[in-house]
Design an enzyme around this catalytic site. Structure first.
Site, PDB file in Angstrom:
ATOM      1  N   TYR A  66      11.357  19.650   5.678  1.00  0.00           N
ATOM      2  CA  TYR A  66      12.510  20.370   6.235  1.00  0.00           C
ATOM      3  C   TYR A  66      12.897  19.825   7.607  1.00  0.00           C
ATOM      4  O   TYR A  66      14.082  19.723   7.942  1.00  0.00           O
ATOM      5  CB  TYR A  66      12.256  21.884   6.256  1.00  0.00           C
ATOM      6  CG  TYR A  66      12.504  22.470   4.879  1.00  0.00           C
ATOM      7  CD1 TYR A  66      13.798  22.717   4.441  1.00  0.00           C
ATOM      8  CD2 TYR A  66      11.458  22.681   3.996  1.00  0.00           C
ATOM      9  CE1 TYR A  66      14.051  23.196   3.169  1.00  0.00           C
ATOM     10  CE2 TYR A  66      11.692  23.157   2.711  1.00  0.00           C
ATOM     11  CZ  TYR A  66      13.001  23.414   2.314  1.00  0.00           C
ATOM     12  OH  TYR A  66      13.261  23.867   1.043  1.00  0.00           O
ATOM     13  N   ASP A 107      23.126  22.605   4.225  1.00  0.00           N
ATOM     14  CA  ASP A 107      23.306  21.638   5.307  1.00  0.00           C
ATOM     15  C   ASP A 107      24.253  22.083   6.418  1.00  0.00           C
ATOM     16  O   ASP A 107      24.374  21.415   7.452  1.00  0.00           O
ATOM     17  CB  ASP A 107      23.761  20.268   4.733  1.00  0.00           C
ATOM     18  CG  ASP A 107      25.078  20.357   3.932  1.00  0.00           C
ATOM     19  OD1 ASP A 107      25.882  21.280   4.159  1.00  0.00           O
ATOM     20  OD2 ASP A 107      25.292  19.472   3.067  1.00  0.00           O
ATOM     21  N   HIS A 121      22.061  29.613  -1.015  1.00  0.00           N
ATOM     22  CA  HIS A 121      20.659  29.177  -0.935  1.00  0.00           C
ATOM     23  C   HIS A 121      20.140  29.126   0.502  1.00  0.00           C
ATOM     24  O   HIS A 121      19.088  28.552   0.746  1.00  0.00           O
ATOM     25  CB  HIS A 121      20.492  27.807  -1.613  1.00  0.00           C
ATOM     26  CG  HIS A 121      20.645  27.855  -3.105  1.00  0.00           C
ATOM     27  ND1 HIS A 121      20.841  26.735  -3.882  1.00  0.00           N
ATOM     28  CD2 HIS A 121      20.608  28.906  -3.968  1.00  0.00           C
ATOM     29  CE1 HIS A 121      20.938  27.088  -5.160  1.00  0.00           C
ATOM     30  NE2 HIS A 121      20.810  28.407  -5.237  1.00  0.00           N
ATOM     31  N   CYS A 266      34.450  13.373  -5.066  1.00  0.00           N
ATOM     32  CA  CYS A 266      35.215  14.560  -4.664  1.00  0.00           C
ATOM     33  C   CYS A 266      35.870  14.402  -3.299  1.00  0.00           C
ATOM     34  O   CYS A 266      36.858  15.074  -3.005  1.00  0.00           O
ATOM     35  CB  CYS A 266      34.347  15.808  -4.718  1.00  0.00           C
ATOM     36  SG  CYS A 266      32.936  15.767  -3.608  1.00  0.00           S
TER      37      CYS A 266
HETATM   38  C1  BJW Z   1      29.146  13.903  -6.746  1.00  0.00           C
HETATM   39  C2  BJW Z   1      29.276  12.951  -5.730  1.00  0.00           C
HETATM   40  C3  BJW Z   1      30.558  12.766  -5.174  1.00  0.00           C
HETATM   41  C4  BJW Z   1      27.207  13.013  -6.351  1.00  0.00           C
HETATM   42  N1  BJW Z   1      31.578  13.496  -5.639  1.00  0.00           N
HETATM   43  N2  BJW Z   1      30.172  14.602  -7.185  1.00  0.00           N
HETATM   44  C5  BJW Z   1      17.754  30.664 -16.364  1.00  0.00           C
HETATM   45  C6  BJW Z   1      17.336  29.675 -17.225  1.00  0.00           C
HETATM   46  C7  BJW Z   1      16.330  28.788 -16.852  1.00  0.00           C
HETATM   47  C8  BJW Z   1      15.732  28.857 -15.586  1.00  0.00           C
HETATM   48  C9  BJW Z   1      16.153  29.837 -14.736  1.00  0.00           C
HETATM   49  C10 BJW Z   1      17.142  30.725 -15.114  1.00  0.00           C
HETATM   50  N3  BJW Z   1      17.391  31.558 -14.074  1.00  0.00           N
HETATM   51  C11 BJW Z   1      16.567  31.202 -13.051  1.00  0.00           C
HETATM   52  C12 BJW Z   1      15.792  30.163 -13.426  1.00  0.00           C
HETATM   53  C13 BJW Z   1      14.761  29.470 -12.589  1.00  0.00           C
HETATM   54  C14 BJW Z   1      15.356  28.547 -11.555  1.00  0.00           C
HETATM   55  C15 BJW Z   1      16.190  27.464 -12.226  1.00  0.00           C
HETATM   56  O1  BJW Z   1      17.406  27.460 -12.240  1.00  0.00           O
HETATM   57  N4  BJW Z   1      15.545  26.474 -12.775  1.00  0.00           N
HETATM   58  C16 BJW Z   1      16.255  25.356 -13.408  1.00  0.00           C
HETATM   59  C17 BJW Z   1      15.800  24.042 -12.780  1.00  0.00           C
HETATM   60  C18 BJW Z   1      16.104  25.435 -14.892  1.00  0.00           C
HETATM   61  N5  BJW Z   1      16.181  29.283 -10.581  1.00  0.00           N
HETATM   62  C19 BJW Z   1      15.638  29.949  -9.602  1.00  0.00           C
HETATM   63  O2  BJW Z   1      14.434  30.009  -9.461  1.00  0.00           O
HETATM   64  C20 BJW Z   1      16.568  30.684  -8.652  1.00  0.00           C
HETATM   65  N6  BJW Z   1      16.126  32.035  -8.529  1.00  0.00           N
HETATM   66  C21 BJW Z   1      16.445  32.952  -9.426  1.00  0.00           C
HETATM   67  O3  BJW Z   1      17.253  32.765 -10.302  1.00  0.00           O
HETATM   68  O4  BJW Z   1      15.741  34.131  -9.265  1.00  0.00           O
HETATM   69  C22 BJW Z   1      15.638  34.995 -10.391  1.00  0.00           C
HETATM   70  C23 BJW Z   1      14.764  34.330 -11.462  1.00  0.00           C
HETATM   71  C24 BJW Z   1      13.625  33.618 -11.106  1.00  0.00           C
HETATM   72  C25 BJW Z   1      12.848  32.991 -12.094  1.00  0.00           C
HETATM   73  C26 BJW Z   1      13.217  33.087 -13.448  1.00  0.00           C
HETATM   74  C27 BJW Z   1      14.369  33.812 -13.796  1.00  0.00           C
HETATM   75  C28 BJW Z   1      15.139  34.451 -12.788  1.00  0.00           C
HETATM   76  C29 BJW Z   1      16.506  30.054  -7.258  1.00  0.00           C
HETATM   77  C30 BJW Z   1      17.019  28.657  -7.240  1.00  0.00           C
HETATM   78  C31 BJW Z   1      16.874  28.077  -5.837  1.00  0.00           C
HETATM   79  C32 BJW Z   1      17.244  26.616  -5.790  1.00  0.00           C
HETATM   80  N7  BJW Z   1      16.850  26.094  -4.558  1.00  0.00           N
HETATM   81  C33 BJW Z   1      17.205  24.717  -4.198  1.00  0.00           C
HETATM   82  C34 BJW Z   1      16.526  24.405  -2.857  1.00  0.00           C
HETATM   83  C35 BJW Z   1      17.224  25.125  -1.719  1.00  0.00           C
HETATM   84  C36 BJW Z   1      16.551  24.857  -0.426  1.00  0.00           C
HETATM   85  C37 BJW Z   1      16.545  23.425  -0.047  1.00  0.00           C
HETATM   86  O5  BJW Z   1      17.596  22.749  -0.078  1.00  0.00           O
HETATM   87  O6  BJW Z   1      15.487  22.942   0.286  1.00  0.00           O
HETATM   88  O7  BJW Z   1      18.627  24.582  -4.095  1.00  0.00           O
HETATM   89  S1  BJW Z   1      16.791  23.520  -5.451  1.00  0.00           S
HETATM   90  C38 BJW Z   1      18.182  22.484  -5.191  1.00  0.00           C
HETATM   91  O8  BJW Z   1      19.033  22.482  -6.384  1.00  0.00           O
HETATM   92  C39 BJW Z   1      19.002  23.180  -4.092  1.00  0.00           C
HETATM   93  C40 BJW Z   1      20.406  22.991  -4.602  1.00  0.00           C
HETATM   94  O9  BJW Z   1      21.268  23.938  -3.987  1.00  0.00           O
HETATM   95  C41 BJW Z   1      20.251  23.181  -6.084  1.00  0.00           C
HETATM   96  C42 BJW Z   1      21.371  22.611  -6.895  1.00  0.00           C
HETATM   97  O10 BJW Z   1      21.473  21.216  -6.760  1.00  0.00           O
HETATM   98  P1  BJW Z   1      22.902  20.525  -6.703  1.00  0.00           P
HETATM   99  O11 BJW Z   1      23.636  20.967  -5.510  1.00  0.00           O
HETATM  100  O12 BJW Z   1      23.592  20.695  -7.996  1.00  0.00           O
HETATM  101  O13 BJW Z   1      22.492  18.972  -6.442  1.00  0.00           O
HETATM  102  P2  BJW Z   1      22.112  17.838  -7.515  1.00  0.00           P
HETATM  103  O14 BJW Z   1      21.494  16.737  -6.748  1.00  0.00           O
HETATM  104  O15 BJW Z   1      21.367  18.390  -8.651  1.00  0.00           O
HETATM  105  O16 BJW Z   1      23.541  17.375  -8.090  1.00  0.00           O
HETATM  106  C43 BJW Z   1      24.478  16.652  -7.308  1.00  0.00           C
HETATM  107  C44 BJW Z   1      25.730  16.446  -8.152  1.00  0.00           C
HETATM  108  O17 BJW Z   1      26.713  15.837  -7.333  1.00  0.00           O
HETATM  109  C45 BJW Z   1      25.537  15.522  -9.367  1.00  0.00           C
HETATM  110  O18 BJW Z   1      26.143  16.138 -10.511  1.00  0.00           O
HETATM  111  C46 BJW Z   1      26.281  14.248  -8.984  1.00  0.00           C
HETATM  112  O19 BJW Z   1      26.871  13.599 -10.115  1.00  0.00           O
HETATM  113  C47 BJW Z   1      27.340  14.800  -8.073  1.00  0.00           C
HETATM  114  N8  BJW Z   1      27.889  13.848  -7.064  1.00  0.00           N
HETATM  115  N9  BJW Z   1      28.091  12.340  -5.459  1.00  0.00           N
HETATM  116  C48 BJW Z   1      31.401  14.342  -6.605  1.00  0.00           C
HETATM  117  N10 BJW Z   1      30.804  11.821  -4.145  1.00  0.00           N
END
Ligand code: BJW
Ligand code: ZN
Length: 280
Positions: A66, A107, A121, A266
Site C-alpha cells: 500500500y 487512487d 472500495h 477510454c
Molecule cells: C482499459 C484501459 C483503457 C485497461 N481504457 N479500458 C458473487 C459471485 C462470486 C464471488 C462473489 C460474489 N459476490 C462477492 C464475491 C466475492 C468477491 C468477488 O467478487 N470475487 C470475484 C473475484 C469472483 N467480492 C468480494 O469479496 C466483495 N465483497 C462482497 O461482495 O461482500 C459480500 C460477500 C463476500 C463474500 C462472498 C459473497 C458476498 C469485495 C470486493 C473488494 C475488491 N477489492 C479490490 C481491492 C481494493 C483495495 C485495493 O485497491 O487494494 O478492488 S480487488 C480489485 O479489483 C480492486 C478493484 O476495484 C477491483 C476491480 O478491478 P478493476 O477495476 O475491474 O481492474 P482490472 O485490472 O480487473 O480491469 C481493468 C480493465 O480496464 C480491463 O478490463 C482492461 O481491459 C481495461 N483497460 N486500460 C479502457 N486505457
C-alpha cells in the site's frame, strides 16, 4: 451508426446516468491496472494481498504494497476520461437530471479531477484502526503523509528480488486514539462494502436509465453485477473498454435495455462521446 455516435444519442436521451469506473480509467494516468500488465507486485496478484488474511499474516508486507501504491499514485494526474466525466457532471446536457459517478478505484484521481464520486472500495489515503473496540475502527481517517511512517521510507519496491526485513508491528502505522495497528481503509476480498455506501449506489442504480461502464474487467462483485441489474430493469448500458468484457446475454428479452460496446482507450473514447453530446 458507429457505436460512439449511438452512445452520444443514448446520453442525450437519458434522464439519470450512472458512471461506473475501474482501474482502466486511470491506466493512461500511469496507474497499473490489477489484472493487466504491471498488475503484479513482486510475484503477488491483488487477490493474494487484498485480503484480511494476508494482512493478518504479514502486515509488514501488505503495508509495503500500500505504501508503494500511495507513493506511485501521489504523482499521477487526471487523464482525458477523468476530465470528461467531471465536465459531464458539472455541466450536464439539459436532458440529464443526475449523473452519479461510482468508482471502484482507490487512487483518488476522480476527486482530483473535481468529480463528486462514491468510492465504493475506499481510498489509499484513508486508514482505520484494526481494534474492533476502538471508535477508529468504524470511521476512516484521511492520512496523506509521505511516507505514512518512517519505517516505510524507501520500502515497497515492486521488483521481485526486493525483500527487506519485516517491519516490526510497532513501527507500522498506528491508531491515534488507541495505539493499535491501523490498516488501509479499503475493501478487501471477502469483506462487506460499507452499507451506507452500498445504499447510495443502489439508489443511483435504481433510478438510472443509462449506465456507462468504463475500464473495468467486470470480474469483482458487487460492481460486476451492476450492468446486468440495470439492463434487466430496461436501462441501457454502454461499456468503454479496450476489450469486450461481456456479451449482451439475451438482447431479444422484452423490456431489456440495450448493451453497447465502445471499443478503445477510454481516455479517447469517453471524451469523444461527452464532447459530442455537450457540443449539441
Ligand atoms: C482499459 C484501459 C483503457 C485497461 N481504457 N479500458 C458473487 C459471485 C462470486 C464471488 C462473489 C460474489 N459476490 C462477492 C464475491 C466475492 C468477491 C468477488 O467478487 N470475487 C470475484 C473475484 C469472483 N467480492 C468480494 O469479496 C466483495 N465483497 C462482497 O461482495 O461482500 C459480500 C460477500 C463476500 C463474500 C462472498 C459473497 C458476498 C469485495 C470486493 C473488494 C475488491 N477489492 C479490490 C481491492 C481494493 C483495495 C485495493 O485497491 O487494494 O478492488 S480487488 C480489485 O479489483 C480492486 C478493484 O476495484 C477491483 C476491480 O478491478 P478493476 O477495476 O475491474 O481492474 P482490472 O485490472 O480487473 O480491469 C481493468 C480493465 O480496464 C480491463 O478490463 C482492461 O481491459 C481495461 N483497460 N486500460 C479502457 N486505457
Ligand atoms: Zn484505535
Amino acid at each position: 451508426m458507429a457505436n460512439s455516435a449511438r452512445a452520444r444519442e443514448l446520453l442525450l436521451s437519458a434522464r439519470n446516468l450512472v458512471i461506473l469506473t475501474g482501474a482502466g480509467v486511470s491506466a493512461a494516468s500511469g496507474v497499473p491496472t490489477f489484472r493487466g500488465p504491471g498488475g503484479l507486485w513482486r510475484h503477488f496478484r491483488s487477490e493474494e494481498l487484498a485480503t484480511p488474511r494476508a494482512f493478518a499474516g504479514d502486515p509488514s508486507l501488505v503495508w509495503e504494497w500500500y505504501h508503494w501504491r500511495r507513493e506511485t499514485v501521489r504523482t499521477k494526474l487526471p487523464n482525458g476520461a477523468h476530465l470528461a466525466i467531471a465536465r459531464l457532471q458539472s455541466k450536464p446536457p439539459a436532458n440529464l437530471l443526475s449523473a452519479v459517478l461510482v468508482t471502484q478505484n482507490v487512487d483518488g484521481i476522480h476527486p482530483l479531477a473535481g468529480s463528486p464520486c462514491i468510492e465504493m472500495h475506499g481510498s489509499l489515503f484513508r486508514t482505520k484502526c484494526t481494534n474492533s473496540r476502538c471508535p477508529g475502527s468504524s470511521k476512516a481517517t484521511e492520512d496523506r503523509r509521505s511516507p505514512i511512517v518512517e519505517a516505510l521510507r524507501g520500502r515497497g519496491a515492486p521488483d521481485v528480488e526486493e525483500r527487506g526485513p519485516q517491519i516490526p508491528e510497532e513501527e507500522l502505522p498506528r491508531c491515534g486514539e488507541c495505539g493499535s495497528l491501523t490498516r488501509p481503509a479499503v475493501v478487501w476480498f471477502g469483506e462487506n462494502l460499507d452499507p451506507a455506501v452500498m445504499a447510495s449506489v443502489q439508489d443511483a442504480l435504481q433510478a438510472c436509465d443509462l449506465l456507462f461502464v468504463v475500464g473495468t474487467s467486470g470480474l469483482v462483485y458487487p460492481a460486476a453485477g451492476f450492468a446486468e441489474e440495470v439492463q434487466a430493469r430496461g436501462g441501457n448500458v454502454v461499456e468503454f473498454n479496450v476489450e469486450r468484457t461481456r456479451q449482451d446475454a439475451d438482447p431479444s428479452r422484452r423490456g431489456r435495455g440495450a448493451y453497447l460496446f465502445v471499443e478503445g482507450p477510454c481516455e479517447v473514447t469517453v471524451p469523444a462521446v461527452v464532447n459530442a453530446a455537450l457540443a449539441r
